[in-house]
Design a protein around this motif. Structure first.
Motif, PDB file in Angstrom:
ATOM      1  N   GLU A 233      -6.835-112.945   7.976  1.00  0.00           N
ATOM      2  CA  GLU A 233      -7.833-112.211   8.739  1.00  0.00           C
ATOM      3  C   GLU A 233      -8.821-113.228   9.287  1.00  0.00           C
ATOM      4  OE1 GLU A 233     -11.341-111.280   8.279  1.00  0.00           O
ATOM      5  OE2 GLU A 233     -10.959-110.246  10.162  1.00  0.00           O
ATOM      6  N   SER A 235     -11.540-112.916  11.514  1.00  0.00           N
ATOM      7  CA  SER A 235     -12.896-112.617  11.985  1.00  0.00           C
ATOM      8  C   SER A 235     -13.952-113.434  11.242  1.00  0.00           C
ATOM      9  CB  SER A 235     -13.185-111.122  11.822  1.00  0.00           C
ATOM     10  OG  SER A 235     -14.536-110.850  12.137  1.00  0.00           O
ATOM     11  N   ARG A 239     -16.317-116.677  12.543  1.00  0.00           N
ATOM     12  CA  ARG A 239     -17.776-116.573  12.558  1.00  0.00           C
ATOM     13  C   ARG A 239     -18.412-117.766  11.839  1.00  0.00           C
ATOM     14  NH1 ARG A 239     -19.933-111.176  13.618  1.00  0.00           N
ATOM     15  NH2 ARG A 239     -18.226-109.709  13.962  1.00  0.00           N
ATOM     16  N   GLN A 284     -21.692-107.926  11.955  1.00  0.00           N
ATOM     17  CA  GLN A 284     -20.446-107.524  11.311  1.00  0.00           C
ATOM     18  C   GLN A 284     -20.456-106.024  11.028  1.00  0.00           C
ATOM     19  OE1 GLN A 284     -20.732-111.127   8.463  1.00  0.00           O
ATOM     20  NE2 GLN A 284     -18.548-110.665   8.544  1.00  0.00           N
ATOM     21  N   THR A 305     -14.924-106.506   5.726  1.00  0.00           N
ATOM     22  CA  THR A 305     -14.942-107.566   6.726  1.00  0.00           C
ATOM     23  C   THR A 305     -14.058-107.243   7.922  1.00  0.00           C
ATOM     24  OG1 THR A 305     -13.121-108.718   5.668  1.00  0.00           O
ATOM     25  CG2 THR A 305     -15.340-109.346   4.988  1.00  0.00           C
ATOM     26  N   GLY A 306     -13.452-106.043   7.924  1.00  0.00           N
ATOM     27  CA  GLY A 306     -12.618-105.670   9.048  1.00  0.00           C
ATOM     28  C   GLY A 306     -11.183-106.097   8.876  1.00  0.00           C
ATOM     29  N   SER A 307     -10.767-106.464   7.685  1.00  0.00           N
ATOM     30  CA  SER A 307      -9.403-106.933   7.469  1.00  0.00           C
ATOM     31  C   SER A 307      -8.584-105.858   6.780  1.00  0.00           C
ATOM     32  CB  SER A 307      -9.420-108.196   6.609  1.00  0.00           C
ATOM     33  OG  SER A 307     -10.014-107.927   5.372  1.00  0.00           O
TER      34      SER A 307
END
Length: 325
Positions: A233, A235, A239, A284, A305-307
């Motif tokens: 992942e 993202s 960052r 985030q 974390t969007g994963s």
């Protein structure tokens, strides 16, 4: 000689051998410098820290919390003259000026190490995830070393700057750097430049190393018919590395400015650092969800974390304050 130095530090004497206004700043640039330092350190970063520390939905590693605290300290130190009403007019007292100079001369090493520790933590997590390391045992000593090292560097810089300034009161001046107080000493600035450059170089090394690991494993995942070893992942690593790159560029400009100051641009660029922290890490999804706490959160296969669950196995240990790579 020592007693005369102390007397000069306590008095409002004007330096006689310090260059005046070698940084060619304007009134508008001074206002911008103060805004860039004050709004994140007095408002933005405290809110971000409050969300991280108080929300049950948001978790971050202590190295990130340390970064936020460190940039609050930097912003407050940059605003000392404004607190005292000494941004204009006669030179501030030597003690006040030396206090601010001592704090700010520690910024290059301090900020560089804060960023290095964040990038290093990301590297350790990426490497552990790729190698499928679920645990490496207790890492308490390493964690405390990563948290304490920037402050040790800051303390050493403060002591060194204060010693040089106290021994040479005429070298302490607000006018020389325009935005803040400084100490005119080639040996001091040379030492600061060397140490900060070492930390910046280490940051670049770990960023490149992390990118190589991510690239190699991304290619493995994409190979037709190949069995993927890990789903990465990207993202959060992107960052972190974007911020590390920004700080490297900003601090490099700052170091060049220390050696040959004239343009106000380096000081303004490094003053943007705390704002960049907020823009990169405060946007985030889990931060948004914590801010909009009254809204019902839709079911989602993605974690904080969007994963996805598969790719988050290693990286949640970076954002989790209890996790360790």
């Amino acid at each position: 000689m020592a007693s005369s130095s102390v007397m000069s530090l306590n008095g409002p004497s004007t330096p006689t051998n310090v260059p005046v206004n070698i940084v060619h700043g304007t009134e508008g640039e001074l206002v911008l410098f103060l805004i860039l330092n004050m709004w994140p350190s007095h408002f933005g970063l405290p809110i971000l820290l409050a969300i991280i520390l108080l929300s049950k939905r948001v978790h971050r590693h202590p190295t990130f919390v340390n970064l936020c605290v460190g940039f609050i300290i930097i912003g407050v130190s940059s605003s000392v003259l404004l607190y005292a009403g000494k941004t204009h007019g006669p030179e501030p007292s030597k003690i006040l000026c030396l206090f601010q100079a001592s704090m700010l001369y520690g910024v290059p090493a301090f900020a560089s190490l804060l960023s290095l520790m964040l990038v290093l933590q990301m590297f350790l997590v990426v490497r552990a995830s790729v190698q499928k390391q679920t645990s490496q045992g207790p890492q308490t000593f390493r964690l405390w070393a990563m948290l304490a090292t920037p402050y040790i560097a800051l303390l050493i810089s403060i002591i060194a700057t204060a010693s040089v300034g106290a021994a040479n009161p005429d070298s302490v001046s607000r006018n020389r750097r325009y935005f803040y107080c400084s100490v005119h000493s080639d040996l001091l600035t040379g030492s600061i430049t060397i140490f900060a450059a070492v930390f910046l170089f280490a940051t670049i090394v770990f960023e490149i190393w992390t990118l190589v690991i991510l690239y190699n494993n991304w290619m493995v995942v994409k190979q037709p018919g190949g069995k993927p070893r890990v789903a990465v992942e990207l993202s959060l690593p992107i960052r972190v590395m974007a911020f590390g790159l920004y700080v490297t560029v900003a601090m490099s400009l700052s170091l060049l400015s220390i050696r040959a100051p004239e343009s106000p641009v380096p000081d303004l660029v490094i003053a943007c650092a705390a704002t960049v922290v907020i823009l990169i890490f405060g946007t985030q999804p889990d931060i948004y969800r914590a801010l909009l706490f009254w809204r019902k959160q839709p079911a989602s296969p993605f974690n904080q974390t969007g994963s996805t669950a598969a790719s988050a196995k290693g990286f949640t240990r970076f954002v989790d304050s209890k996790g360790e790579p």
